[in-house]
Design a protein around this motif. Structure first.
Motif, PDB file in Angstrom:
ATOM      1  N   ASN A   1     -14.777  33.976 -40.246  1.00  0.00           N
ATOM      2  CA  ASN A   1     -16.386  33.167 -39.587  1.00  0.00           C
ATOM      3  C   ASN A   1     -16.931  32.941 -40.646  1.00  0.00           C
ATOM      4  OD1 ASN A   1     -17.527  34.159 -37.048  1.00  0.00           O
ATOM      5  ND2 ASN A   1     -16.992  36.529 -37.967  1.00  0.00           N
TER       6      ASN A   1
ATOM      7  N   ASP B   1     -15.200  18.410 -33.141  1.00  0.00           N
ATOM      8  CA  ASP B   1     -15.595  19.757 -33.148  1.00  0.00           C
ATOM      9  C   ASP B   1     -14.678  20.195 -31.145  1.00  0.00           C
ATOM     10  OD1 ASP B   1     -15.777  22.876 -32.049  1.00  0.00           O
ATOM     11  OD2 ASP B   1     -17.327  21.873 -31.582  1.00  0.00           O
TER      12      ASP B   1
ATOM     13  N   CYS C   1     -16.616  29.774 -30.308  1.00  0.00           N
ATOM     14  CA  CYS C   1     -17.069  28.357 -30.908  1.00  0.00           C
ATOM     15  C   CYS C   1     -18.807  28.143 -30.900  1.00  0.00           C
ATOM     16  CB  CYS C   1     -16.463  27.841 -28.901  1.00  0.00           C
ATOM     17  SG  CYS C   1     -14.596  27.324 -28.536  1.00  0.00           S
TER      18      CYS C   1
ATOM     19  N   GLN D   1     -20.085  28.247 -33.756  1.00  0.00           N
ATOM     20  CA  GLN D   1     -20.376  27.681 -34.387  1.00  0.00           C
ATOM     21  C   GLN D   1     -21.523  26.471 -34.863  1.00  0.00           C
ATOM     22  OE1 GLN D   1     -18.367  27.192 -37.678  1.00  0.00           O
ATOM     23  NE2 GLN D   1     -18.047  29.742 -37.105  1.00  0.00           N
TER      24      GLN D   1
ATOM     25  N   TYR E   1     -24.906  26.275 -37.277  1.00  0.00           N
ATOM     26  CA  TYR E   1     -23.874  26.101 -38.289  1.00  0.00           C
ATOM     27  C   TYR E   1     -24.035  23.862 -38.242  1.00  0.00           C
ATOM     28  CZ  TYR E   1     -23.687  30.880 -39.464  1.00  0.00           C
ATOM     29  OH  TYR E   1     -23.240  32.068 -39.209  1.00  0.00           O
TER      30      TYR E   1
ATOM     31  N   LYS F   1     -14.489  25.223 -40.784  1.00  0.00           N
ATOM     32  CA  LYS F   1     -15.403  25.388 -39.609  1.00  0.00           C
ATOM     33  C   LYS F   1     -17.236  25.093 -40.358  1.00  0.00           C
ATOM     34  CE  LYS F   1     -13.410  29.375 -37.012  1.00  0.00           C
ATOM     35  NZ  LYS F   1     -11.894  29.491 -37.730  1.00  0.00           N
TER      36      LYS F   1
ATOM     37  N   SER G   1     -19.475  27.260 -40.113  1.00  0.00           N
ATOM     38  CA  SER G   1     -20.244  28.211 -41.658  1.00  0.00           C
ATOM     39  C   SER G   1     -19.357  28.965 -42.537  1.00  0.00           C
ATOM     40  CB  SER G   1     -19.990  29.550 -40.517  1.00  0.00           C
ATOM     41  OG  SER G   1     -18.261  29.368 -40.073  1.00  0.00           O
TER      42      SER G   1
END
Length: 444
Positions: free
Chosen positions: A187, A333, A342, A345, A348, A429, A431
């Motif tokens: 995460n 993405d 998904c 995210q 973010y 990612k 995040s």
């Protein structure tokens, strides 16, 4: 998740009893593209179930009492079947997870499973909040969640189901304990150091119990994740090989090998090791050939190589190509409406889009939803107020661009340079704190 020819591996059989179940279905908004099936908790198909005129009927199943899966396209949900069940399953094909419900004999236990899943999703939807604090704060939250779930279970009358679900819940709690460091890394990109005392309840757990692996979904998650992570974290091919040779359960062994197939593309720094592992332990030449094809994709789309072009439609039906963004960085993405990680995210991503709106970068979302989820995709874009350039892949995971990168799991982020060169085929990612730091350096 992208499909592989699992049938190329050794066949795995399932014990059945002489009793028989009946499953009926009432389905709204099903199309010719809608796929529905009954599967083992290991996601092996038991029966493909055709939907005709908004309904289906499956009789004389003869399955042993226990947990199974129902799958609608790429979305799966647990189901519990008893020999005398006459279950009626209802759902909207375009909103499967949100609308799934049961009636008839066996419905009480299965409606509990639906409520449990929604409760878990609700409590964990805000990753920042759920994982804030230290490991002790986290443990308090999962214990509180367990308490809520057990209150739901108390309303179920079936003694045999409650007995099995109580064991399943215990393994779910142990899985949450075991998986805490993995989730922090997944995460937030954080590597956390946790004292051994945090894992004390895992002492004495047998992670190689074949019977439990086939019986309890949460034991399968716990044991499967443990072995897969052991192999993934190995520092050499020899260490990977040694770990594989300690697995006694055939079913766990096969699942770990399948995981290595997916890791060929997901962990490019170890892709050759995973490919070599398959060559060593899988006797089937056809499967090895398929694994080799994945390995070649990794090499062809490695950092520094020219990115393949894509040509997908946006929500207005207009065609958009990667080449049209030449001169700008492109952060791609790859996601789907059914993919919970998904969707987590999205907030973010929106923050990044806002911060870099006047910089030399474009954010592109590519949905790998199946065609019958096109309407849901557009609804999700509106509901989540998703920005950037949003595109719908023409053939889900098998779309040329997605397949070229060997995308095996999502979300997947790819960064392309203004010259059309792959900067990173596995970008961090949104995040993760490092993502913003890396974009700051590129876009200064």
């Amino acid at each position: 998740m992208r499909k592989i020819s699992i049938a190329l591996l050794s066949a795995i059989t399932m014990t059945t009893s002489i009793a028989a179940q009946t499953i009926k279905g009432v389905v709204k908004n099903a199309s010719s593209e809608t796929k529905f099936s009954l599967r083992t908790i290991g996601d092996r198909p038991i029966q493909e179930i055709p939907i005709e005129n908004g309904s289906f009927l499956v009789e004389n199943l003869k399955l042993k009492e226990g947990f199974y899966l129902i799958r609608k396209d790429n979305s799966t949900e647990q189901v519990y079947l008893k020999p005398t069940d006459e279950l009626i399953i209802s759902f909207d094909a375009q909103k499967f997870d949100e609308t799934l419900s049961y009636a008839g004999e066996g419905s009480e236990a299965n409606n509990y499973l639906v409520l449990k899943g929604k409760l878990q999703l609700e409590r964990k939807k805000d990753s920042d909040k759920f994982y804030e604090g230290n490991e002790n704060d986290y443990k308090k939250k999962i214990l509180a969640l367990q308490k809520e779930i057990k209150e739901l279970l108390a309303e179920v009358r079936s003694k045999s189901f409650k007995k099995e679900e109580e064991k399943n819940l215990r393994y779910g709690y142990l899985f949450d304990i075991y998986n805490y460091p993995n989730m922090m890394k997944f995460n937030f990109g954080k590597k956390v150091t946790v004292p051994d005392s945090f894992f004390s309840e895992l002492k004495g757990v047998n992670f190689d119990n074949a019977a439990k692996y086939l019986k309890y979904p949460n034991y399968k998650y716990l044991a499967g994740t443990k072995w897969k992570k052991d192999v993934e974290n190995a520092r050499s091919f020899e260490e990977m090989s040694d770990i594989m040779q300690t697995i006694r359960s055939k079913h766990i062994f096969v699942d770990v090998i399948i995981n290595s197939f997916y890791r060929i593309a997901d962990t490019p720094e170890k892709s050759k090791m995973h490919f070599d592992l398959i060559k060593k332990f899988v006797p089937n030449e056809a499967f090895i050939k398929e694994a080799k094809a994945e390995y070649e994709k990794v090499k062809a789309t490695s950092n520094g190589k020219k990115a393949p072009n894509f040509k997908f439609n946006n929500r207005d039906g207009k065609s958009v190509e990667l080449s049209s963004f030449k001169g700008k960085y492109v952060l791609i993405d790859i996601w789907a409406t059914w993919c919970v990680p998904c969707l987590k995210q999205v907030p973010y991503l929106k923050k990044l889009e806002k911060k870099y709106h006047d910089k030399n970068i474009v954010f592109v979302g590519i949905s790998v939803d199946d065609k019958d989820e096109y309407k849901l995709w557009k609804e999700t874009l509106d509901k989540k107020e998703m920005g950037g350039v949003q595109l719908f892949a023409d053939n889900s995971f098998e779309s040329d661009f997605v397949d070229a990168f060997g995308v095996a799991s999502i979300p997947r982020f790819i960064l392309i340079s203004p010259e059309g060169i792959i900067v990173e085929s596995h970008f961090s990612k949104p995040s993760h704190k490092v993502t913003e730091e890396r974009l700051d350096a590129l876009l200064k």
